[in-house]
Design a protein around this motif. Structure first.
Motif, short mmCIF file in Angstrom:
data_model
loop_
_atom_site.label_atom_id
_atom_site.label_comp_id
_atom_site.label_asym_id
_atom_site.label_seq_id
_atom_site.Cartn_x
_atom_site.Cartn_y
_atom_site.Cartn_z
N TYR A 36 -2.49 0.72 -6.29
CA TYR A 36 -3.39 1.77 -5.18
C TYR A 36 -2.65 2.90 -6.20
CZ TYR A 36 -3.66 -1.80 -2.18
OH TYR A 36 -3.83 -3.57 -1.94
N GLY A 44 2.16 -2.51 -5.44
CA GLY A 44 1.20 -1.86 -4.79
C GLY A 44 0.98 -0.99 -5.64
N TRP A 97 0.86 -1.04 -0.24
CA TRP A 97 -0.33 0.26 -0.27
C TRP A 97 0.74 1.17 -0.04
CZ3 TRP A 97 -1.35 4.75 3.15
CH2 TRP A 97 -2.34 4.97 2.70
#
Length: 538
Positions: free
Chosen positions: A453, A449, A250
């Motif tokens: 994201y 990630g 993340w």
């Protein structure tokens, strides 16, 4: 206090957090709610906006994917979040009288992570946030009836004139309070004119003001006649995507190495000025947050030291280093394995140390392609945008270059000593042992990630993305063959012309030599002069 477990310590306590809506702040809030379920309330200092009050901003924040697990499994935990209207740049943090009364009566742990992280910020704004901000937070903490710990988030890169930066607050040449008084007396133009002289050896105003903030907090901690603040300082290095929590990989910003990874993933950035053999002192965000939570617990439950603030260098370089070459190779492997859905070019990146070669390759790999793509866009009646993207990328790269062409040693003994005080279960729940990170695996997690994201590419698009990557790879090969072919053709034509004209001169010289002509006669011959002039012109 009797030594209790971390989770038991936070049970029944109320926490106050600044910078909660930022990258690290979100992870901190989520981790406290999920791993310390007995926590009472979490007060979040949130700056109101013209069209959004703090409650609306809080609702926006908890819609973030970071809080998805809590929304599904512990929805009542989110009710513990209480927004407090305010700002660290305002007097008394801008907190209303009624809110202040509630905070003074209930809060016992404070996490101060709010800061301005713009490297090219103006000095006045940076001082207001990174120097005056901590001072306002410290004054606020003095009012709390049952304060057990104040955790201040700083940076390892605030004393970069030293090769080794120990876990201590270093003395500075200028008293922070005197600097604040000086800056307040200056207009913006005068302050801008002397900023470079004030900043000195610091790479930017961010690092400079964070060092001042640390020193000012130290002065306030041991201020004569007042009770010592239970202060600890956590200094992360370059914070990157999460290893595991709240979600593997993340990330929500393009700062530092994350921006380089993102630009590479899209095929935008192809060349960076980096020394491949130096240590890339990165630290995953969840490791930083776990250390902050454990540091507050230890400060509140250990015997107090009367003469020294405990500082934690939250970095990886001294315990488990990764060099930039491996960062590039393993990261690029992850990008190729999990490509973005839409890419400009085949992802590749070269690490260059030589300034001249770097500037030449910037033209070849960035400026010329930008000119080509924007010209095509104009011909198609669209607004050009590639040059603008490169401008932003180059600005980010120039800020990062100071850190990628140098290396420091950040001894991290205090985190190791803190781990020794934790139980096996606590070490698993609040893991910040960087020695256990497998960087090769992590770089793939990092790449995934960034894809998921930052660029919002769902994994369902991966098969199509891989097909597109193969097409881009084939296109790159074709373009390279075409360029190579044109270069060979150019040299062939040049060489053919050169050898033909050289043969004419040799033949002419041979013929005239046989006719017993003098050298002066040959040089003045019209045919020879014409050939010589033609070669010189070419």
């Amino acid at each position: 206090m009797e030594k209790v477990s971390i989770q038991d310590f936070y049970t029944g306590r109320s926490i106050f957090i600044t910078g909660a809506t930022g990258f690290m702040g979100k992870v901190l809030v989520e981790k406290l709610l999920r791993s310390c379920p007995g926590i009472d309330r979490v007060y979040l200092l949130i700056r109101p906006k013209t069209d959004k009050d703090v409650r609306f901003r809080l609702q926006e924040m908890i819609k973030c994917k970071v809080f998805e697990w809590l929304r599904q499994n512990q929805p009542d935990a989110l009710k513990k979040l209480i927004p407090i209207s305010g700002d660290i740049t305002w007097t008394d943090l801008g907190i209303s009288f009624s809110d202040m009364q509630e905070l003074v009566a209930n809060v016992s742990v404070v996490f101060h992570s709010a800061a301005r992280v713009k490297f090219d910020d103006d000095l006045r704004s940076a001082i207001n946030s990174n120097v005056k901000g901590p001072k306002r937070v410290a004054i606020f903490c003095r009012q709390l009836k049952d304060l057990k710990a104040l955790v201040h988030v700083s940076t390892t890169y605030n004393n970069v004139e030293k090769d080794t930066i120990e876990e201590e607050v270093y003395p500075i040449s200028l008293d922070p309070q005197k600097l604040l008084d000086l800056v307040d007396c200056m207009d913006d133009k005068l302050l801008a004119s002397i900023t470079k002289q004030l900043v000195g050896t610091s790479p930017n105003v961010y690092a400079y003001t964070k060092a001042l903030g640390e020193h000012l907090l130290q002065d306030l901690t041991f201020e004569s006649g007042k009770q010592r603040l239970p202060l600890v300082i956590v200094r992360p290095s370059m914070v990157t995507a999460a290893v595991q929590e709240p979600l593997p990989g993340w990330i929500d910003n393009f700062n530092g190495p994350s921006g380089t990874m993102a630009g590479t993933s899209k095929g935008l950035i192809q060349i960076v000025r980096v020394d491949p053999e130096l240590i890339a002192d990165i630290i995953p965000v969840d490791f930083s947050i776990n250390l902050m939570i454990a540091a507050a617990w230890d400060e509140a439950t250990c015997a107090k030291s009367s003469d020294r603030i405990r500082v934690y260098n939250c970095s990886s370089g001294s315990l488990n280093p990764i060099i930039w070459r491996d960062f590039r190779n393993w990261g690029l492997r992850g990008v190729h394995e999990f490509p973005c859905k839409e890419i400009m070019r085949y992802p590749n990146i070269k690490l260059q140390t030589n300034r001249l070669l770097f500037n030449i390759e910037i033209i070849l790999y960035h400026h010329l392609p930008a000119l080509f793509f924007d010209t095509i866009a104009l011909l198609c009646g669209r607004k050009p945008f590639v040059a603008r993207l490169f401008k932003r990328a180059h600005k980010m790269m120039s800020c990062l270059e100071f850190y990628t062409m140098r290396e420091w040693n950040f001894p991290s003994q205090n985190p190791v000593l803190l781990m020794d005080k934790m139980s096996v279960q606590e070490k698993n729940t609040f893991n910040f042992d960087v020695r256990k990170i497998d960087w090769e695996i992590y770089m793939t997690t990092f790449a995934v990630g960034v894809r998921e994201y930052l660029f919002k590419d769902d994994l369902s698009s991966l098969p199509a993305a891989r097909k597109n990557l193969n097409k881009m790879k084939l296109l790159r090969m074709v373009v390279r063959f075409v360029i190579l072919g044109l270069m060979l053709l150019f040299f062939y034509v040049f060489w053919t012309k050169f050898t033909t004209e050289t043969s004419s001169i040799v033949s002419f010289l041979f013929q005239n030599t046989n006719n017993s002509s003098t050298v002066q006669d040959i040089l003045e011959n019209e045919t020879f002069c014409g050939v010589k002039q033609h070669i010189s012109f070419r």
